[in-house]
Design an enzyme around this catalytic site. Structure first.
Site, PDB file in Angstrom:
ATOM      1  N   GLU A  28      -1.079  -3.845  11.681  1.00  0.00           N
ATOM      2  CA  GLU A  28      -0.018  -3.435  10.354  1.00  0.00           C
ATOM      3  C   GLU A  28       1.465  -3.994  10.732  1.00  0.00           C
ATOM      4  O   GLU A  28       1.983  -4.388   9.600  1.00  0.00           O
ATOM      5  CB  GLU A  28      -0.117  -1.998  10.234  1.00  0.00           C
ATOM      6  CG  GLU A  28       0.412  -1.532   8.933  1.00  0.00           C
ATOM      7  CD  GLU A  28       0.628  -0.169   8.894  1.00  0.00           C
ATOM      8  OE1 GLU A  28      -0.199   0.502   8.357  1.00  0.00           O
ATOM      9  OE2 GLU A  28       1.496   0.332   9.190  1.00  0.00           O
ATOM     10  N   HIS A  80       3.389  -4.981   4.193  1.00  0.00           N
ATOM     11  CA  HIS A  80       3.249  -5.374   5.441  1.00  0.00           C
ATOM     12  C   HIS A  80       2.580  -6.851   5.491  1.00  0.00           C
ATOM     13  O   HIS A  80       1.823  -7.410   4.526  1.00  0.00           O
ATOM     14  CB  HIS A  80       2.446  -4.686   6.109  1.00  0.00           C
ATOM     15  CG  HIS A  80       2.671  -3.189   6.252  1.00  0.00           C
ATOM     16  ND1 HIS A  80       3.885  -2.920   7.206  1.00  0.00           N
ATOM     17  CD2 HIS A  80       2.277  -2.078   5.712  1.00  0.00           C
ATOM     18  CE1 HIS A  80       4.041  -1.570   7.234  1.00  0.00           C
ATOM     19  NE2 HIS A  80       3.002  -1.063   6.189  1.00  0.00           N
ATOM     20  N   CYS A 132       5.560   6.976   4.140  1.00  0.00           N
ATOM     21  CA  CYS A 132       4.282   5.931   3.662  1.00  0.00           C
ATOM     22  C   CYS A 132       3.971   6.541   2.210  1.00  0.00           C
ATOM     23  O   CYS A 132       2.925   5.936   1.593  1.00  0.00           O
ATOM     24  CB  CYS A 132       2.997   5.901   4.555  1.00  0.00           C
ATOM     25  SG  CYS A 132       3.776   5.097   6.136  1.00  0.00           S
ATOM     26  N   HIS A 171       0.949  -1.231   0.088  1.00  0.00           N
ATOM     27  CA  HIS A 171      -0.148   0.028   0.141  1.00  0.00           C
ATOM     28  C   HIS A 171       0.958   1.163  -0.119  1.00  0.00           C
ATOM     29  O   HIS A 171       2.184   1.033   0.057  1.00  0.00           O
ATOM     30  CB  HIS A 171      -1.019   0.154   0.930  1.00  0.00           C
ATOM     31  CG  HIS A 171      -0.354   0.461   2.575  1.00  0.00           C
ATOM     32  ND1 HIS A 171      -1.094   0.771   3.669  1.00  0.00           N
ATOM     33  CD2 HIS A 171       0.818   0.128   2.892  1.00  0.00           C
ATOM     34  CE1 HIS A 171      -0.354   0.743   4.545  1.00  0.00           C
ATOM     35  NE2 HIS A 171       1.029   0.554   4.202  1.00  0.00           N
ATOM     36  N   HIS A 188       5.060   0.237  -0.435  1.00  0.00           N
ATOM     37  CA  HIS A 188       5.908  -0.757   0.581  1.00  0.00           C
ATOM     38  C   HIS A 188       4.862  -1.780   1.141  1.00  0.00           C
ATOM     39  O   HIS A 188       3.522  -1.686   0.641  1.00  0.00           O
ATOM     40  CB  HIS A 188       6.487   0.155   1.660  1.00  0.00           C
ATOM     41  CG  HIS A 188       5.546   0.621   2.689  1.00  0.00           C
ATOM     42  ND1 HIS A 188       4.627   1.847   2.266  1.00  0.00           N
ATOM     43  CD2 HIS A 188       4.929   0.335   3.841  1.00  0.00           C
ATOM     44  CE1 HIS A 188       3.937   2.084   3.181  1.00  0.00           C
ATOM     45  NE2 HIS A 188       4.090   1.093   4.008  1.00  0.00           N
ATOM     46  N   ASP A 220      -4.973 -10.611  -0.253  1.00  0.00           N
ATOM     47  CA  ASP A 220      -3.684 -11.273   0.038  1.00  0.00           C
ATOM     48  C   ASP A 220      -2.815 -11.134  -1.153  1.00  0.00           C
ATOM     49  O   ASP A 220      -3.295 -11.318  -2.235  1.00  0.00           O
ATOM     50  CB  ASP A 220      -3.921 -12.412   0.547  1.00  0.00           C
ATOM     51  CG  ASP A 220      -2.637 -13.295   1.011  1.00  0.00           C
ATOM     52  OD1 ASP A 220      -1.781 -12.647   1.406  1.00  0.00           O
ATOM     53  OD2 ASP A 220      -2.340 -14.484   0.744  1.00  0.00           O
ATOM     54  N   HIS A 221      -1.595 -10.884  -1.141  1.00  0.00           N
ATOM     55  CA  HIS A 221      -0.594 -10.895  -2.262  1.00  0.00           C
ATOM     56  C   HIS A 221      -1.039  -9.688  -3.247  1.00  0.00           C
ATOM     57  O   HIS A 221      -0.994  -9.934  -4.382  1.00  0.00           O
ATOM     58  CB  HIS A 221      -0.315 -12.191  -2.678  1.00  0.00           C
ATOM     59  CG  HIS A 221       0.500 -12.932  -2.150  1.00  0.00           C
ATOM     60  ND1 HIS A 221       0.364 -13.271  -0.716  1.00  0.00           N
ATOM     61  CD2 HIS A 221       1.931 -13.180  -2.281  1.00  0.00           C
ATOM     62  CE1 HIS A 221       1.312 -13.910  -0.273  1.00  0.00           C
ATOM     63  NE2 HIS A 221       2.335 -13.962  -1.130  1.00  0.00           N
TER      64      HIS A 221
END
Lengths: 140, 140, 140, 140, 140, 140
Positions: free
Chosen positions: B127, B41, B33, B14, B39, B79-80
């Site tokens: 996060e 998490h 950010c 994100h 980047h 996810d991913h």
């Protein structure tokens, strides 16, 4: 309003089985947990009490006393045991995480209250790091 | 009152960016950010439901069902993935931990209610191990 | 020299009992673990392989393949099982953490080698977060 | 209702001692904690704030600001310190986990409120992974 | 080659100070750790032994025995103590993580060897989750 | 032989893609990781050095210096970045956990050696709590 929590662990076996159902129905509802040889977990228990902070000791309750109480009321009965076969409340009650949380609450509520000064606020039971149940009593 | 929680994880990218602002203003508010390459998490999600314990099964809900629901409604979408570019609700909404918690709530509230017997009680999103948000719905 | 590790978990029951000994002797040596109703754990397994990094994929081994191999060779046999009663190698071998580590090694060494490119380097088994055994094969 | 939490850690020494009591009485109530040379812990602090999510930034509060506030108001005073000897509020107040939670609340409540938009909701202090206290203010 | 590890924890105070140096030099080298009031940590200790698995018990060593040995040789001396003031080996030796690891090794090596069948293989000491030292003896 | 380890974390995006392959082949080998929008992780890094304990300071190396070195050589380049697009070594090298471990080693080996007194012993990189790679250099 202050809450004080002590964590403890126990290792036990269990399985899920409803004797009123067929084996097929048990497998359908309970999946791998219906294996009657049992399987087991390292359970983690969090016992939370609430009350005023004693102005002299700085304690809500003495954590050594709480540790001993959990040992005496819960761990000495549950740890290194097969919950279905050796713990009275699970003779007929399926030892799901939810039912274990309620059962631990029932074992601790009166002795905490009897000690005076604090009352039981919440019991959390982790079956694995990814599954846990919280119980706070009937009227909470 | 019993709460039952299931934890799940997803890995996503994100960034934080408000298109109505200058680059300078974005950097000032969002710091590192604001890097538009993104980047990422390893997010941890805790989904908590509440309801009565079924007297026959010992379940508030079937945890296998809850796991599948989280997979279907959330993980298969998040996810991913790059949250800003691939997840519809973040096309215009900045994917902060707070907004992710609300978005997961919106994805799960109706299907949990529709299944009957339990309702969604809380969504927690980590996060990192040091930052998390909890959302319990508008009227809770 | 690069090592690549994948972690997995399984939940199982076990007990420690030597049939050549009296009950008294079993209790003396094995303590609470000698309870023949069994007790259980959430075991955590770390499987480490070593080999060259493939210049094209950047992999020592494909972690999805390694995950499936652990599932097929170990978890499908150990998870949600009573180790003493349902897992062949523990019919006569006491399922201590040490013996589980060696047994997992034996289950994985040949299939990892057969896949080519990498070899099994270490198996770590945690019985609880506070107790673990490492096995690296006979000639390591 | 959204809650946003930031975790922080500090390492400090403390001991439990009531000067109005005899050494014997202190040992009886406080056990090993009454050792006046002090002992110490890695404390973990969770600071939770609540408020509306800002529609532009997606923030309840800026987590960088919250981190700096915790550093300025708490860590700079508590970290690598002997709580009894160097932190003003513990000159006469025994630094139990409960009292530390209340003290951290008192240090953070006004500055969080003064920043506008959010208010302090809960302070949790872990003395060890197994012992923690939660404080939510007097009227919560 | 099998390794068996037991984890234990202790809470202690310490500070870093070289009496041959000026206060200024101590502050320069040791930073916040030079505060002579002391600060503290929850230390985690991992004690690893190696040996053959006993064919009868399935043990490298009896983990209960190892736990008691760690308690007797280390925890009873270090836990809830000020390392600099109360633990003999740190009267002149600075209690860094490295020196604690070596000191624990020295306390455990002979008694493990004396018990026969296994030898000490490694001592790991965590000062915090982010800092740890491993010692494996002089000739390892 | 003493080892001293410092842990650090960074959050980054990445994807796996071999430009010499078709999209189909990339999807087949890399699965969900081939999503070119990228996804991300909270990486945990463990940097281990080895050397003699300095008799005066009790240090193998100054952990503050090691922390700053990791920040300067690795975190300032990797944290809150898209590894494929912003980190030079991954312009052509796929940023798998294995390759990240080797790359961190290459960034730290010379500066640790240049400082004198200790040398780099191992780099461990966790992509998630369940996947990690260790690299100890070519001749280790």
């Amino acid at each position: 309003m202050i809450l004080l929590t002590r964590r403890a662990t126990f290792s036990a076996s269990h399985y899920y089985w409803n004797p009123a159902w067929s084996e097929e129905r048990n497998r359908e509802v309970f999946g791998r947990c219906a294996n009657r040889n049992g399987h087991g977990h390292n359970y983690t228990l969090e016992v939370t009490v609430t009350g005023a902070i004693d102005g002299v000791s700085g304690f809500v309750v003495d954590l050594k006393w709480l540790k001993d109480l959990i040992e005496e009321q819960v761990l000495s009965v549950y740890d290194h045991r097969h919950l279905n076969h050796e713990v009275p409340e699970f003779a007929k009650l399926i030892p799901t995480t939810e039912n274990i949380a309620v059962s631990v609450w029932k074992r601790l509520e009166a002795p905490v209250a009897a000690a005076g000064g604090a009352k039981l606020s919440r019991v959390r039971v982790y079956e694995t790091p990814d599954i846990f149940a919280d119980y706070s009593g009937e009227t909470d």
